[in-house]
Structure formats: C-alpha cells, structure tokens
Design an enzyme around this catalytic site. Sequence first.
Site, PDB file in Angstrom:
ATOM      1  N   ASP A   1      -6.212  -5.606   7.578  1.00 55.53           N
ATOM      2  CA  ASP A   1      -7.181  -5.682   8.237  1.00 55.53           C
ATOM      3  C   ASP A   1      -6.846  -5.561   9.755  1.00 55.53           C
ATOM      4  OD1 ASP A   1      -9.827  -8.051   9.025  1.00 55.53           O
ATOM      5  OD2 ASP A   1      -9.988  -5.869   9.059  1.00 55.53           O
TER       6      ASP A   1
ATOM      7  N   GLN B   1       0.952  -1.256   0.052  1.00 52.54           N
ATOM      8  CA  GLN B   1       0.024   0.091  -0.096  1.00 52.54           C
ATOM      9  C   GLN B   1       0.896   1.414   0.040  1.00 52.54           C
ATOM     10  OE1 GLN B   1      -2.898  -0.838  -0.549  1.00 52.54           O
ATOM     11  NE2 GLN B   1      -2.733  -2.974   0.104  1.00 52.54           N
ATOM     12  N   GLY B   2       2.333   1.172   0.044  1.00 49.01           N
ATOM     13  CA  GLY B   2       2.915   2.312   0.178  1.00 49.01           C
ATOM     14  C   GLY B   2       4.217   2.371   0.916  1.00 49.01           C
TER      15      GLY B   2
END
Length: 405
Positions: A179, A50-51
């Site tokens: 999550d 995600q980054g």
Amino acid sequence: MQTQIPSFSQDFDIRKFHQVTIQDKKYNTQSTFTIPLRYSNLNFLNAGAQGTVVIADDAVRGERVAIKKMQRPFVMTMSAKRAYREFVLLTTIKHPNIIRLLNAFTPDSSLDTFQEVYLVMELMAHDLHEVIRGVRLDHKMLSFFVYQTLCAIKHLHDSGVMHRVIYSKLSVSNYGFQDLKPSNIVVSERCELKILDFGLARKTNVDTAMRMSDYVVTRYYRAPEVIFGLPYSEKMDIWSVGCIFAEMINQKVLFPGDDRLDQWTQICKVMGSPNDDFINKLSESAAFYVRNLGNYKSKSMSEIIPDCNFLEETENPKVNFTAPAARDLLSNMLKINPDERYSVEDALQHPYVKLWFKEEEVNAPVSENRYNQEIDLAEKTLQEWKCLIFEEVKRYQTEHDIFCG
C-alpha cells in the site's frame, strides 16, 4: 550478475528476444528474464512477493531503465487478479508524480504458452524508505515531497482510483498486498517523487456497505476507519501521507503497531482517545472495546515532532517553511475522525506546501483509467484471469513498438 542462456532451447523468437539469468546473492536465488534484444547489461535491483526487478541498458532510449518481471502471476487467482489490476493501471494512469511505464511485453506468442509478463519503467535513484533512513530532510525537501505525494494522490482520486482498495463479497483473509508507504514511493536524484506500486489501487466506489480488509493495507499507515472497518473515503490516503510525513521528520515510524489492535493502541497513545463522534460510528462491539481500552491523553504536536528533529537552519518564514507550519499541516492530516481530517485539496492549500502549487500538476488532465472494477469483483477462474491479462498485454504490444520504441 547475469549469465547468458542458450536461446535455441527456449520457446521464444530468438530474432527478437534473448534470455538472461539474474542472481540474487543475498537469498541465493535466480530468475530468468526473457527480454527484447534492446535491453542488455542486466543487474539485480530487488525482489519481493510481487516480482523481481533489474536495472538494464535500453539501447533504443539510450538510458538505464528498471524491468520488473511479475512473480508467478498465474499460480493463484489472487496473484492473477493483482497482475491484471497492476498492468491495466500502469498502462493507463499518467501523471508526473506516478511512475512512468516505458514498455510492457511478453515473450510468449500464444495463450497456451503464456507465463511471463514484464513491465519496463523509468529508473529512480532511491525509494523514500532509504531516503528517510539515510538523510535528514530540510524544510524545503519535506514540503516538496509532501506536495508531490498529494499531487499523485489527487490525480488517482480524480481519475476514479483510490490507492487503497476495498473488497466486496470476497474472502480476503489471505491477501497481503502492499500500500501507500515509503518503500512504495521512489525519488530521483533531482528530488522528483513518484508513487510506484499499483497492486492495491482500485476505482472508487461510494457503496458504504463495502469494507476494507484488515489484511489489505500496511499496518503502520492504516487509518482508524480502516482498522475498524468503517465506510471509507479518499481521506484514508491523507492519514497515510500524514504518517509518512511524520516519519520523514522523525526518521522513524510514528505508529509501529504489532497487530491490528496494538496499532489502534499506538495511535491512541499519541493522538489521544477518540471523541464520541467517532466512537458512535463504530459497531457495538468495537465501540465497547474502544471505550474500555482506557482514556489516553493526546500528546502535543511539539512532543510528537520535537524541534530537534527539524533542521532549524533551513527555516524560511517568508514561505512558511517553519516547524509550527509543518506541525499544523500534520495535525490536520492525523485527525482520528475522518470528518475532521483534511482532504487532499485542503492539504494542497496549506501554507507549508502551497509554495509549490502548479495548476498543471495539481489539476492535471484525468487519465483514461480503463480499469473495470466490475471485472475485478467478478468470480473468475484462474484461466479466465490469464486470458484477460494476455489480451491486455497483446493490446499494448499492438499499440506500441516494443522492440524499437
């Protein structure tokens, strides 16, 4: 490690931004950060799907901060949708136990050149995964960490957000979002705990026809109703907290399943086979599978969480910091049937955590939460998602002075 890049060749305002290239020595990769001049001395922290995240000095705030560069947010519709969701939620959800956004920006001045999104957040010392693997936690810390996690989840629920998401009328077989799990929870040197990741959070929806994707949640912390695609409720988050709580005590994952079906088997081996009340909720094929898996007997909580895994010298019966109290809370969090499982409110009233109860933390003012689930469920092109994110980033920059604080 950082390397200055000549700014005259880049398409950004050199009076306000500068570029730094960050090296990930472990994987021999690099990422270029285009950031306001207020941020300097960048050092690689971590990277994932995600980054990329760096630590930096903020000259305006006079402190170290974490800067996340969203990883290629406009390559696929999935990543663009996730970037939109994370950006809106981070800029609107505010609670002491949820990571605080300090700044957000893009160096790109127009939609045509828009490629990068940056999030500046408060810097925390460790994630909970590191803490669990490195330190045996005493009763005080176990209780305090569970309490803070519950406060964060309650605020998300009160603000209309569940940390786990559902998808309706969408193909989600390729989704792999993160999550609620130890690596997405961070802890400061003062033992302040905060939920870090919002890529999976969505507004709640009581439509029982909606189902959770089998690929969406992290397997080890997945509630039974999620495994079998049953209608969900906020109690699925309580199951996750229970799994994390047990992991904090035992210093190992409680239900380490290899796949979805093995995950269910691991749960049954520990918690025992479910009763008919739960099985009757399942589809015909799922019920057939569960009944034919075999009849597992539940282990006692003393066997699941043995005395030797607690620091006995830290017990304090006066405030219910005892192994029996911890096991009682855990047993009520890990009920296979969600109808029998504790709610967040139930857990916060349990003697093992009630010592910490503060009205302003448990029932903090509801966050604004501008996130629109209808937008998320809409069929949009990649360009339309890009436009939505650009509008949100520019909205933030209009309302905040990103250069001087």
